[in-house]
Design a protein around this motif. Structure first.
Motif, PDB file in Angstrom:
ATOM      1  N   THR A  41       1.027  -1.238   0.132  1.00 23.07           N
ATOM      2  CA  THR A  41       0.135  -0.022   0.022  1.00 23.07           C
ATOM      3  C   THR A  41       1.018   1.192   0.171  1.00 23.07           C
ATOM      4  N   TYR A  50      -3.294   6.186  -4.998  1.00 23.65           N
ATOM      5  CA  TYR A  50      -3.978   5.701  -3.807  1.00 23.65           C
ATOM      6  C   TYR A  50      -3.455   6.634  -2.780  1.00 23.65           C
ATOM      7  N   HIS A  64       1.947   2.914   8.007  1.00 23.27           N
ATOM      8  CA  HIS A  64       0.487   2.631   8.895  1.00 23.27           C
ATOM      9  C   HIS A  64       1.080   1.345   9.651  1.00 23.27           C
ATOM     10  N   GLU A 117      -7.753   6.798   7.459  1.00 22.71           N
ATOM     11  CA  GLU A 117      -6.437   5.735   7.599  1.00 22.71           C
ATOM     12  C   GLU A 117      -5.230   6.606   8.035  1.00 22.71           C
ATOM     13  N   GLU A 153       0.700  -5.382  12.455  1.00 26.62           N
ATOM     14  CA  GLU A 153      -0.536  -4.933  11.657  1.00 26.62           C
ATOM     15  C   GLU A 153      -0.719  -5.800  10.456  1.00 26.62           C
ATOM     16  N   ILE A 284      -5.701  -5.451  -2.716  1.00 28.21           N
ATOM     17  CA  ILE A 284      -6.318  -4.032  -3.104  1.00 28.21           C
ATOM     18  C   ILE A 284      -5.617  -3.828  -4.558  1.00 28.21           C
ATOM     19  N   VAL A 313     -10.785  -6.325   5.100  1.00 23.82           N
ATOM     20  CA  VAL A 313      -9.825  -5.217   4.954  1.00 23.82           C
ATOM     21  C   VAL A 313      -9.708  -4.328   6.630  1.00 23.82           C
ATOM     22  N   ASN A 314      -8.534  -4.110   6.710  1.00 27.02           N
ATOM     23  CA  ASN A 314      -8.216  -3.592   8.034  1.00 27.02           C
ATOM     24  C   ASN A 314      -8.559  -4.325   9.183  1.00 27.02           C
TER      25      ASN A 314
END
Ligand code: BGC
Length: 369
Positions: A41, A50, A64, A117, A153, A284, A313-314
């Motif tokens: 990501t 993105y 993140h 986010e 994560e 994604i 997701v997440n």
């Protein structure tokens, strides 16, 4: 304070001087960054297809996947103290008064898309020296996981994915090891891809009792295949085994956990999902590819064989707590292997090479001193 950021308006990735954050409410904690993981990501945000800076800012601080140490706590903080190691979650709730998931700390299921986010969408991330946030967005990390918890994560994706698998699996009470409590015992899982999401997902599947296979594009032998074999899973390469041959080897595939990101390989393998099987999508992809698939055959199979397809997701705090528990379990079972998932620790000055250079290794980490 140094921070790695993208400036979408100028299509730039660079170090910026970011203001040192201050605690501004009694429930907040201030964290000194130790490690930040780099993932697909982040690399995608660096291609500017993105990600979005906070409103009014021209830049977005990336990052993140983080591990940090608490350096200050607000007067109303009850769950942590200065010195604790913590990992932050990513998504922050929307402000709609009628979004039930966000009102219930389940912003990973936000219904209106107005969530934000950290490091991705409208809030600065953790690729910087310090950050501040409400204590409810953090999970405690025991000191023994200091060198591993930056992987919490990406592991939460598997935790949330598996909890959805189990929600579906409850429909087959006879396939649950104990009535009402599904696990992987007696079931077969194929993990697609041997990147960090794939390897951590495969470890989770093995711990859950699945007979686990990793199906990847890279030809064996290779470093990733070695790690897969070390955890007791089997590695197959698409290079020398077709999806149909894989299915013949494995038997009925009860679970496919997609961790390749692209749709082509994923949809090819979806076609060999076993009867009553569950397919979990985690990738994604950038919207580029259009595929031709045997849609009638696939639809017939989905219906006639009760196939379930879930996206994940997440993740919420429970998934982060489970990820910390599982990292400790991986460390107990495979201490050398789990360490090797982190293939490089770098200085913040290496950010260009890591984010826009050729992708290499498995999980690369920027360590802040
Ligand atoms: C992160 C998720 C996030 C997703 C979409 C992933 O890389 O792990 O937390 O929800 O990207 O932005």
């Amino acid at each position: 304070m140094k921070a790695v950021a993208v400036v979408p308006g100028k299509k730039e990735l660079r170090l910026v001087d970011h203001p040192l954050p201050q605690i501004s409410s009694e429930k907040q904690i201030k964290v000194k960054t130790l490690d930040v993981g780099i993932c697909g990501t982040d690399r995608e945000i660096c291609t500017f297809v993105y990600g979005e800076p906070p409103s009014g800012d021209d830049h977005l601080v990336l990052g993140h996947e983080s591990l940090g140490r608490i350096v200050e706590v607000g007067s109303g903080v009850t769950r942590f103290k200065v010195g604790d190691l913590v990992v932050p979650s990513v998504r922050r709730p929307c402000s709609a008064h009628d979004c039930k998931p966000c009102l219930n700390d389940k912003q990973d299921y936000c219904t209106n898309g107005q969530f934000t986010e950290r490091g991705i969408n409208q809030v600065h991330g953790f690729m910087t020296e310090y950050y501040v946030d409400d204590e409810k967005f953090f999970t405690y990390v025991p000191e023994e996981l200091r060198d591993l918890a930056v992987m919490a994560e990406p592991l939460t994706i598997a935790e949330k994915g598996l909890s959805q698998v189990y929600a579906v699996q409850k429909r087959l009470p006879w396939a649950c090891a104990e009535p009402g409590s599904p696990s992987g015992k007696g079931l077969r899982a194929v993990v697609l891809g041997a990147g960090p999401i794939g390897i951590l997902g495969a470890m989770k599947c093995v711990v859950e009792g699945f007979d686990t296979y990793v199906y990847s594009r890279s030809k064996a032998p290779n470093h990733k295949a070695e790690l897969v074999e070390q955890i007791g899973a089997k590695y197959y390469s698409k290079y020398d085994t077709t999806p149909q041959e894989l299915a013949a080897e494995v038997g009925n595939i009860d679970l496919i956990y997609e961790a390749v990101g692209g749709s082509e390989f994923a949809f090819e393998v979806l076609q060999v999902l076993g009867t009553n099987g569950i397919f979990v999508f985690t990738g994604i992809p950038a919207p580029e590819r259009r595929l031709e698939i045997d849609s009638d055959i696939l639809m017939r199979r989905i219906v006639l064989e009760n196939l379930a397809i879930v996206g994940t997701v997440n993740a919420d705090r429970k998934a982060f707590e489970d990820a910390i528990t599982d990292l400790a379990e991986f460390n107990k079972r495979w201490p050398d292997t789990i360490k090797k998932v982190i293939t490089g620790r770098y200085d913040v000055s290496d950010h260009q090479e890591l984010l826009v250079g050729k992708s290499k290794g498995i999980k690369n980490v920027i360590s802040f001193s």
